[in-house]
Design a protein around this motif. Structure first.
Motif, PDB file in Angstrom:
ATOM      1  N   THR A   1       2.577  68.777  77.730  1.00 58.43           N
ATOM      2  CA  THR A   1       3.671  69.605  77.248  1.00 58.43           C
ATOM      3  C   THR A   1       5.110  70.248  77.711  1.00 58.43           C
ATOM      4  O   THR A   1       5.674  69.959  77.620  1.00 58.43           O
ATOM      5  CB  THR A   1       3.951  69.303  75.746  1.00 58.43           C
ATOM      6  OG1 THR A   1       3.597  71.208  75.769  1.00 58.43           O
ATOM      7  CG2 THR A   1       2.683  68.429  75.009  1.00 58.43           C
ATOM      8  N   ALA A   2       4.814  71.063  78.607  1.00 57.53           N
ATOM      9  CA  ALA A   2       5.777  71.247  79.720  1.00 57.53           C
ATOM     10  C   ALA A   2       5.875  71.316  81.024  1.00 57.53           C
ATOM     11  O   ALA A   2       6.938  71.625  82.093  1.00 57.53           O
ATOM     12  CB  ALA A   2       5.191  73.038  79.453  1.00 57.53           C
TER      13      ALA A   2
ATOM     14  N   GLY B   1       4.395  72.836  73.790  1.00 48.93           N
ATOM     15  CA  GLY B   1       6.150  72.752  73.092  1.00 48.93           C
ATOM     16  C   GLY B   1       6.276  73.284  73.138  1.00 48.93           C
ATOM     17  O   GLY B   1       7.656  73.564  73.284  1.00 48.93           O
TER      18      GLY B   1
ATOM     19  N   THR C   1       8.414  75.888  75.357  1.00 47.50           N
ATOM     20  CA  THR C   1       8.966  75.838  75.598  1.00 47.50           C
ATOM     21  C   THR C   1      10.166  75.201  75.425  1.00 47.50           C
ATOM     22  O   THR C   1      11.603  76.254  75.546  1.00 47.50           O
ATOM     23  CB  THR C   1       8.324  74.386  76.791  1.00 47.50           C
ATOM     24  OG1 THR C   1       7.347  74.665  77.055  1.00 47.50           O
ATOM     25  CG2 THR C   1       9.493  73.842  77.631  1.00 47.50           C
ATOM     26  N   GLU C   2       9.803  75.156  73.737  1.00 46.59           N
ATOM     27  CA  GLU C   2      11.297  74.718  73.249  1.00 46.59           C
ATOM     28  C   GLU C   2      11.253  75.628  73.164  1.00 46.59           C
ATOM     29  O   GLU C   2      13.024  76.006  72.643  1.00 46.59           O
ATOM     30  CB  GLU C   2      10.879  73.329  72.073  1.00 46.59           C
ATOM     31  CG  GLU C   2      12.255  72.613  71.373  1.00 46.59           C
ATOM     32  CD  GLU C   2      12.157  71.826  71.541  1.00 46.59           C
ATOM     33  OE1 GLU C   2      13.060  70.625  70.978  1.00 46.59           O
ATOM     34  OE2 GLU C   2      12.379  70.823  73.075  1.00 46.59           O
TER      35      GLU C   2
ATOM     36  N   TRP D   1       9.382  77.975  80.542  1.00 41.59           N
ATOM     37  CA  TRP D   1       7.182  77.897  80.038  1.00 41.59           C
ATOM     38  C   TRP D   1       6.864  78.824  80.191  1.00 41.59           C
ATOM     39  O   TRP D   1       5.240  78.462  79.930  1.00 41.59           O
ATOM     40  CB  TRP D   1       7.417  76.406  80.723  1.00 41.59           C
ATOM     41  CG  TRP D   1       8.287  76.864  82.080  1.00 41.59           C
ATOM     42  CD1 TRP D   1       9.503  76.768  82.875  1.00 41.59           C
ATOM     43  CD2 TRP D   1       7.413  77.669  82.751  1.00 41.59           C
ATOM     44  NE1 TRP D   1       9.382  77.184  84.070  1.00 41.59           N
ATOM     45  CE2 TRP D   1       7.866  77.304  83.996  1.00 41.59           C
ATOM     46  CE3 TRP D   1       6.319  78.458  83.337  1.00 41.59           C
ATOM     47  CZ2 TRP D   1       7.795  78.525  85.370  1.00 41.59           C
ATOM     48  CZ3 TRP D   1       5.555  79.002  84.619  1.00 41.59           C
ATOM     49  CH2 TRP D   1       6.312  78.856  85.539  1.00 41.59           C
TER      50      TRP D   1
ATOM     51  N   THR E   1       1.250  62.673  77.795  1.00 41.90           N
ATOM     52  CA  THR E   1       2.667  63.347  77.809  1.00 41.90           C
ATOM     53  C   THR E   1       3.700  62.943  78.765  1.00 41.90           C
ATOM     54  O   THR E   1       4.935  63.494  77.955  1.00 41.90           O
ATOM     55  CB  THR E   1       2.143  64.843  78.008  1.00 41.90           C
ATOM     56  OG1 THR E   1       3.410  65.378  77.510  1.00 41.90           O
ATOM     57  CG2 THR E   1       1.544  64.939  79.588  1.00 41.90           C
TER      58      THR E   1
ATOM     59  N   GLN F   1       7.610  61.289  76.849  1.00 43.49           N
ATOM     60  CA  GLN F   1       9.079  62.455  76.815  1.00 43.49           C
ATOM     61  C   GLN F   1       9.858  61.585  77.789  1.00 43.49           C
ATOM     62  O   GLN F   1      10.950  61.334  78.421  1.00 43.49           O
ATOM     63  CB  GLN F   1       8.631  63.789  77.333  1.00 43.49           C
ATOM     64  CG  GLN F   1       7.724  64.313  77.216  1.00 43.49           C
ATOM     65  CD  GLN F   1       7.700  66.165  77.627  1.00 43.49           C
ATOM     66  OE1 GLN F   1       8.369  66.518  77.661  1.00 43.49           O
ATOM     67  NE2 GLN F   1       5.911  66.322  77.760  1.00 43.49           N
TER      68      GLN F   1
ATOM     69  N   PRO G   1       9.782  67.946  74.133  1.00 44.05           N
ATOM     70  CA  PRO G   1       8.671  68.717  74.236  1.00 44.05           C
ATOM     71  C   PRO G   1       7.688  68.765  73.228  1.00 44.05           C
ATOM     72  O   PRO G   1       7.232  68.515  73.200  1.00 44.05           O
ATOM     73  CB  PRO G   1       8.555  70.226  75.382  1.00 44.05           C
ATOM     74  CG  PRO G   1      10.306  69.706  76.081  1.00 44.05           C
ATOM     75  CD  PRO G   1      11.448  68.325  75.164  1.00 44.05           C
TER      76      PRO G   1
END
Length: 492
Positions: A54-55, A178, A181-182, A190, A314, A318, A325
């Protein structure tokens, strides 16, 4: 993983190890701490397989990594594991499983710190490869130690917990990737997805040295260095051209390397055949058992479909559907909740249904994949997280029913003195499958998208991937007929 087959395995004819592990058949405080440390080490490995998924877009944007570098962030981790697991397993048999586990933990923790400090894609890929080398030392010792240490009903419990932890890691990996990172903790983007391994690794080192009992094989001889070199060379020669071929439009050298790799593999098998009885790297007689060899082949298919599906999924979420993410991580949570439910059912029921349980899981996953493909095709770019909940949860549920019983029945009759070697082999085929699946991604996904963020191209490529995954599921289901039809029986 489920442990009914392991917990009630038939008596094998080989003698017990000369250095038996101090018994942990009574689950006192020390035994529980040892178990938690072993499962913590397994958790780190499983999380780091999926935490980057997710990153990936954030890493690509931050470091300027191209499609080839993005692919090597996963392949660069899985390939060293596939190369080193067999050797790592035998090192534990020879020199002590706790000792090799702790050495691997030092390597992995150091590499995680380097990942978090990486200034560019080259350094990050190199640190990921070093992580993989540490995992190759760590992971065989976990399954082997559980196999030789815990007995009777308690062994059933710990293997059930092992399976549950694997499912939990599948939740935590994408969620951590996710979420961290968010949140952009301390402006590090990340990087915390790797730095979080440092305190966990230190805890495994401190507690593992104190509580994990040591186990070795007294009569084991020195490491088979020739076999180690041949197995590593064969793996690299086969996987590297599969990974790089698409990027270079399949030049002649790719096919030369593949052919050379298969030749080296044949030489390795011949060399191991001559080494039997003299501390070989691989105990080839294990493959005479249809239950073990069929389980290994099914595990390879399992790794292939995971390596192919999860990376492309993933990117589809996205880039094809425009999710953040964090929302992509929530999709992984849905799948992993289903996987945890399937693993829980498998842990309680595997002894009664034998191969029928993982085969049912494969069919459930296949049906759910087909439904998801139809939904994705019809919904195009408008498919929401809520709408995909049912097929995604069912995909996870089916996979959860597969992984535990498959490992359980495949390793059920392995002699204790070959526990490290067998564990290394079993984990090797999974990680080799993941590396090969990631390599196949170049053929069936990146060949269509060319690394483009175009949503339509990413959706079309993902639908093609689902056909491949469905084929692998069907093949895995067929290979499971090598597993016993009834609990505690030989494969029929």
């Amino acid at each position: 993983m489920s442990s009914s087959a392991l917990g009630n395995e038939p008596q094998h004819t080989t003698p017990p190890p000369d250095h038996p592990t101090p018994g942990l058949s009574k689950m006192g405080l020390a035994a529980w701490i040892a178990l938690l440390v072993l499962l913590g080490a397994e958790l780190m490995d499983m999380i780091d397989q999926s935490v980057v998924l997710t990153a990936l877009p954030a890493i690509q944007e931050s470091t300027g990594a191209g499609p080839d570098a993005v692919q090597w962030l996963t392949t660069g981790y899985s390939l060293p594991i596939a190369v080193g697991l067999i050797t790592g397993g035998r090192l534990g048999d020879l020199y002590g499983r706790r000792k090799i586990l702790l050495v691997g933990t030092v390597v992995f923790t150091t590499a995680s710190l380097l990942c978090g400090l990486a200034a560019g894609p080259g350094m990050l890929i190199g640190a990921r490869a070093l992580q993989g080398a540490g995992v190759a030392l760590m992971i065989p010792q976990i399954l082997a130690t559980l196999h030789v240490t815990f007995e009777g009903h308690n062994r059933s419990k710990v293997f059930g917990l092992y399976g549950a932890v694997m499912s939990l890691a599948n939740v935590l990996g994408p969620v951590l990737g996710g979420l961290l990172t968010e949140v952009d903790l301390f402006g590090l983007s990340w990087r915390p997805i790797f730095l979080v391994n440092v305190p966990v690794g230190l805890a495994v080192l401190l507690l593992g040295r104190r509580f994990i009992p040591e186990s070795t094989v007294k009569k084991a001889e020195r490491l088979d260095l020739t076999g180690m070199v041949l197995s590593a060379l064969a793996t690299v020669l086969i996987v590297f051209p599969l990974t790089e071929g698409h990027l270079h439009h399949w030049p002649l050298w790719c096919f030369v390397l593949l052919a050379t790799g298969l030749l080296v593999l044949a030489v390795f098998l011949r060399q191991q055949q001559h080494k039997q009885g003299n501390a070989p790297l691989v105990a080839l007689p294990l493959f005479r058992d249809r239950q073990f060899s069929g389980g290994m082949a099914a595990q390879l298919m399992h790794g292939l479909l995971c390596g192919l599906f999860f990376m492309t999924w993933t990117l589809y979420l996205q880039r094809g559907l425009g999710m953040s993410p964090f929302h992509a991580a929530l999709a992984f949570v849905l799948l992993s909740i289903g996987e945890l439910a399937g693993a829980t059912i498998a842990a309680r029921s595997a002894g009664r249904f034998a191969r029928r349980l993982p085969q049912a899981g494969a069919l459930i996953t296949l049906a759910a994949m087909a439904a998801y493909g139809l939904q994705a095709d019809a919904g195009q770019g408008d498919l929401t997280l809520l709408a995909m909940t049912t097929p995604v949860v069912l995909i996870g549920f089916g996979l959860g029913m597969v992984s535990g019983p498959l490992a359980d029945m495949s390793l059920a009759r392995v002699p204790h003195e070959d526990a490290g070697s067998a564990s290394g082999l079993f984990n090797t085929v999974m990680h080799l499958g993941i590396a090969l699946g990631t390599a196949v991604t170049a053929l069936v996904f990146f060949a269509t998208t060319g690394g483009s963020p175009d949503s339509g191209l990413n959706r079309d490529a993902f639908l093609t991937v689902l056909w491949w995954v469905a084929s692998l599921l069907a093949l895995m289901w067929a290979l499971m007929f090598c597993l016993p039809k009834q609990a505690n029986s030989r494969a029929d």
